[in-house]
Design a protein around this motif. Structure first.
Motif, PDB file in Angstrom:
ATOM      1  N   GLY A  29      -3.218 -52.956  79.629  1.00  9.55           N
ATOM      2  CA  GLY A  29      -2.697 -54.244  80.054  1.00  9.55           C
ATOM      3  C   GLY A  29      -1.584 -54.124  81.086  1.00  9.55           C
ATOM      4  N   ILE A  30      -0.686 -53.173  80.896  1.00 14.03           N
ATOM      5  CA  ILE A  30       0.414 -52.991  81.853  1.00 14.03           C
ATOM      6  C   ILE A  30      -0.122 -52.563  83.214  1.00 14.03           C
ATOM      7  CG2 ILE A  30       2.392 -51.525  82.406  1.00 14.03           C
ATOM      8  CD1 ILE A  30       3.148 -51.668  79.430  1.00 14.03           C
ATOM      9  N   ILE A  31      -1.061 -51.633  83.230  1.00 11.46           N
ATOM     10  CA  ILE A  31      -1.662 -51.217  84.496  1.00 11.46           C
ATOM     11  C   ILE A  31      -2.376 -52.405  85.143  1.00 11.46           C
ATOM     12  CG2 ILE A  31      -3.403 -49.722  85.563  1.00 11.46           C
ATOM     13  CD1 ILE A  31      -2.713 -47.644  83.377  1.00 11.46           C
ATOM     14  N   GLY A  32      -3.062 -53.213  84.324  1.00 12.28           N
ATOM     15  CA  GLY A  32      -3.739 -54.393  84.846  1.00 12.28           C
ATOM     16  C   GLY A  32      -2.780 -55.421  85.412  1.00 12.28           C
ATOM     17  N   VAL A  33      -1.648 -55.620  84.746  1.00  8.76           N
ATOM     18  CA  VAL A  33      -0.642 -56.559  85.253  1.00  8.76           C
ATOM     19  C   VAL A  33      -0.097 -56.063  86.583  1.00  8.76           C
ATOM     20  CG1 VAL A  33       1.679 -57.455  84.837  1.00  8.76           C
ATOM     21  CG2 VAL A  33      -0.018 -57.542  83.017  1.00  8.76           C
ATOM     22  N   ILE A  34       0.148 -54.759  86.691  1.00  6.28           N
ATOM     23  CA  ILE A  34       0.671 -54.200  87.940  1.00  6.28           C
ATOM     24  C   ILE A  34      -0.353 -54.353  89.070  1.00  6.28           C
ATOM     25  CG2 ILE A  34       1.341 -52.039  89.071  1.00  6.28           C
ATOM     26  CD1 ILE A  34       2.597 -51.222  86.349  1.00  6.28           C
ATOM     27  N   LEU A  50      -8.864 -48.673  85.060  1.00  5.93           N
ATOM     28  CA  LEU A  50      -9.465 -47.594  84.259  1.00  5.93           C
ATOM     29  C   LEU A  50     -10.979 -47.756  84.156  1.00  5.93           C
ATOM     30  CD1 LEU A  50      -6.861 -47.431  81.332  1.00  5.93           C
ATOM     31  CD2 LEU A  50      -6.906 -46.074  83.418  1.00  5.93           C
ATOM     32  N   GLY A  51     -11.605 -48.205  85.241  1.00  4.63           N
ATOM     33  CA  GLY A  51     -13.051 -48.372  85.283  1.00  4.63           C
ATOM     34  C   GLY A  51     -13.560 -49.643  84.638  1.00  4.63           C
ATOM     35  N   TRP A 111     -14.173 -59.808  83.053  1.00  2.00           N
ATOM     36  CA  TRP A 111     -14.590 -58.559  82.430  1.00  2.00           C
ATOM     37  C   TRP A 111     -15.880 -58.056  83.048  1.00  2.00           C
ATOM     38  CZ3 TRP A 111     -13.808 -58.593  76.426  1.00  2.00           C
ATOM     39  CH2 TRP A 111     -12.430 -58.645  76.163  1.00  2.00           C
ATOM     40  N   SER A 112     -16.086 -56.760  82.938  1.00  2.00           N
ATOM     41  CA  SER A 112     -17.344 -56.129  83.322  1.00  2.00           C
ATOM     42  C   SER A 112     -18.030 -55.654  82.039  1.00  2.00           C
ATOM     43  CB  SER A 112     -17.074 -54.943  84.244  1.00  2.00           C
ATOM     44  OG  SER A 112     -16.344 -53.944  83.557  1.00  2.00           O
ATOM     45  N   ILE A 113     -19.223 -55.130  82.174  1.00  2.44           N
ATOM     46  CA  ILE A 113     -19.927 -54.629  80.990  1.00  2.44           C
ATOM     47  C   ILE A 113     -19.161 -53.460  80.367  1.00  2.44           C
ATOM     48  CG2 ILE A 113     -21.465 -53.066  82.223  1.00  2.44           C
ATOM     49  CD1 ILE A 113     -22.417 -55.198  79.196  1.00  2.44           C
ATOM     50  N   ALA A 114     -18.487 -52.663  81.191  1.00  5.62           N
ATOM     51  CA  ALA A 114     -17.694 -51.556  80.652  1.00  5.62           C
ATOM     52  C   ALA A 114     -16.555 -52.082  79.780  1.00  5.62           C
ATOM     53  CB  ALA A 114     -17.135 -50.704  81.787  1.00  5.62           C
ATOM     54  N   THR A 115     -15.930 -53.179  80.202  1.00  2.75           N
ATOM     55  CA  THR A 115     -14.848 -53.771  79.414  1.00  2.75           C
ATOM     56  C   THR A 115     -15.371 -54.280  78.081  1.00  2.75           C
ATOM     57  OG1 THR A 115     -13.960 -54.518  81.531  1.00  2.75           O
ATOM     58  CG2 THR A 115     -12.860 -55.306  79.568  1.00  2.75           C
TER      59      THR A 115
END
Length: 151
Positions: A29-34, A50-51, A111-115
């Motif tokens: 989540g932190i990486i996503g927020v950044i 992260l893919g 979201w993607s299928i990986a998520t």
């Protein structure tokens, strides 16, 4: 009586796994927020972390879920069981809901299928961890063991 064991010998391992799930959600989540800073909360712009596809709203949700899991795991004493079991179901339901709207405009978390796959794995793992993390007195543990032997 529930058929979940009380005072399972691998309880510390299961609690550590729950902590790792919470830590992963917080870091993701932190990486996503950044990465999604300055974007709309529910933008559909195919950003990946992260893919996995995620937007700012999904990243904030991930941080919140991770903090709740980490706090419950840190408190222990069956609070983690009472929090992680329903959260495991909620996370799996969220994964199924996002799978249903994956290629539509209703994909609010981008979201993607990986998520979806990672979310479903985290949810079922959290649910399993909650089922084996229960602590109790020796009398409760003995009652749990004898109930499983009477099959």
């Amino acid at each position: 009586m529930a058929h979940n064991p009380v005072n399972h010998p691998a309880r510390p391992v299961y609690r550590a796994i729950a902590g790792l799930i919470g830590l992963y959600l917080v870091l993701f989540g932190i990486i996503g927020v950044i990465q999604n800073a300055g974007e709309n909360l529910f933008a559909n712009d195919d950003n990946t972390v992260l893919g996995q596809g995620v937007n700012l709203g999904g990243s904030v949700l991930s941080v919140l879920l991770g903090v709740v899991i980490l706090a419950a795991t840190g408190l222990g004493r069956n609070i983690d069981v009472r929090v992680n079991k329903p959260l495991g179901y909620v996370i799996m339901a969220l994964g199924l809901a996002e799978l249903a709207v994956l290629r539509t405009q209703a994909n609010l978390l981008d979201w993607s299928i990986a998520t979806v796959i990672v979310t479903m794995l985290l949810g079922v793992t959290l649910l399993t961890v909650a089922m084996y993390s229960s602590v109790g007195s020796e009398d409760e543990a003995e009652a749990s063991r004898s109930a499983r032997l009477v099959l």
